[in-house]
Enzyme design. Structure first.
Site, PDB file in Angstrom:
ATOM      1  N   HIS A   1      -2.363   3.799  -0.681  1.00 22.65           N
ATOM      2  CA  HIS A   1      -1.028   3.272  -0.968  1.00 22.65           C
ATOM      3  C   HIS A   1       0.020   4.377  -0.964  1.00 22.65           C
ATOM      4  O   HIS A   1       1.206   4.098  -0.754  1.00 22.65           O
ATOM      5  CB  HIS A   1      -1.033   2.519  -2.304  1.00 22.65           C
ATOM      6  CG  HIS A   1      -1.607   1.145  -2.195  1.00 22.65           C
ATOM      7  ND1 HIS A   1      -1.059   0.042  -2.823  1.00 22.65           N
ATOM      8  CD2 HIS A   1      -2.673   0.676  -1.504  1.00 22.65           C
ATOM      9  CE1 HIS A   1      -1.775  -1.032  -2.529  1.00 22.65           C
ATOM     10  NE2 HIS A   1      -2.768  -0.667  -1.738  1.00 22.65           N
ATOM     11  N   ASP A   2      -0.394   5.606  -1.191  1.00 23.20           N
ATOM     12  CA  ASP A   2       0.535   6.730  -1.059  1.00 23.20           C
ATOM     13  C   ASP A   2       0.860   6.981   0.407  1.00 23.20           C
ATOM     14  O   ASP A   2       2.035   7.025   0.798  1.00 23.20           O
ATOM     15  CB  ASP A   2      -0.071   7.986  -1.690  1.00 23.20           C
ATOM     16  CG  ASP A   2       0.849   9.200  -1.574  1.00 23.20           C
ATOM     17  OD1 ASP A   2       2.081   9.014  -1.723  1.00 23.20           O
ATOM     18  OD2 ASP A   2       0.349  10.310  -1.347  1.00 23.20           O
TER      19      ASP A   2
END
Length: 317
Positions: free
Chosen positions: A67-68
């Protein structure tokens, strides 16, 4: 005039591509060998202990890295309080911040303001997979931390559990990842759990699902919206705490928990890749590690870009 404009546009695209290539090239497996030689072993000790204490944490840390990287690149923007953490795909489901903070504190104690939070996330993802019996890979290092985060980009760039195969392929393609990378990275769902609200529609309304599997999941996920929304179920019902290729075997049996899982094997272009990974664990491991390295190279900040945060949850003052 049109020719000149097209030439200028082509030049700009070439420059942009070259800059992206240089950024990736600046990442190195030996980046901290001199400046912080014990960084990786320190991170590993924290991550391994956390995953041994709670197997689910391994999936949570792997998800944090994913998700980063999918939102403005692998820059630890997801760790900044607010913003991306409040986006639909993240709110109420992202976990592992305290583990990353612990790893950061341990590293800071031996090498002040040297190792980035973005690199800690990348290493933590690898160490989590290894702790759960999965393959290892060489993590390229040298990322720096962003000073901004974007809730809007998190809402648009992260794949949804309701995504179609075409949407998944397009989403990953925009990040420089091909269809095989996408199917391989989806195999991260061999560990971890999902919330009822993300698979309710599948277990009650879809037909390409094993009936006994659907009934089993319905027992802890009531049909009415708002009832048991956060109740959890394992993404891989066979070996939920082992990083293996059982996820793909489950798809062959129509036991994918999320809609976005089962679309990988539903008469589409990814079917053969799923079959291959289900029957060949080595092929999956090879494709997964290759895709993880590629994902870790998405738009990193390097050199003098960004900063090395002292605290992963906030920018330096």
């Amino acid at each position: 005039m049109a020719s000149a404009t097209n030439s200028s546009l082509s030049l700009m695209l070439l420059v942009a591509a070259a800059m992206a290539s240089v950024a990736s090239a600046q990442l190195s497996a030996t980046f901290y060998d001199t400046s912080c030689p014990n960084a990786l072993s320190t991170i590993k000790s924290v991550i391994t202990a956390a995953v041994n204490s709670e197997a689910r944490m391994g999936a949570s840390l792997l998800r944090l890295h994913f998700h980063d990287c999918f939102v403005q690149g692998c820059d630890a923007s997801v760790l900044l309080s607010g913003q991306e953490q409040n986006a639909g795909p993240n709110v109420g489901s992202l976990r592992g911040f305290s583990v990353i903070d612990n790893a950061k504190a341990r590293v800071e104690a031996i090498c002040n303001q040297t190792v980035s939070c973005a690199d800690i996330l990348a290493v933590a993802a690898r160490d989590s997979v290894v702790a759960l019996g999965g393959p290892s890979w060489t993590v390229l290092l040298g990322r720096r931390d962003s000073t901004t985060a974007s809730e809007a980009l998190a809402n648009t760039d992260l794949p949804a559990p309701s995504s179609s195969l075409a949407e998944l392929i397009g989403n990953f393609s925009r990040k420089g990842l091909d269809a095989t990378d996408m199917v391989a990275l989806s195999g991260a769902h061999t560990i971890g759990q999902a919330q009822c609200q993300n698979f309710r529609d599948r277990i009650y309304n879809e037909t390409n699902i094993d009936s006994a599997f659907a009934t089993q999941r319905q027992a802890n996920c009531p049909r009415p919206t708002g009832s048991g929304d956060s109740n959890l179920a394992p993404l891989d019902t066979t070996t939920p705490n082992a990083f293996d290729n059982a996820y793909y075997s489950n798809l062959l049996s129509n036991k994918g928990l999320l809609h976005s899982d089962q679309v990988l094997f539903n008469g589409g272009s990814a079917d053969n890749t799923v079959r291959n990974f289900a029957s060949n664990a080595a092929a999956f491991s090879s494709a997964f590690t290759t895709a993880m390295v590629k994902m870790g190279n998405i738009s990193p900040l390097t050199g003098t870009q960004g900063q090395i945060r002292l605290s992963c949850s906030k920018v330096n003052s």
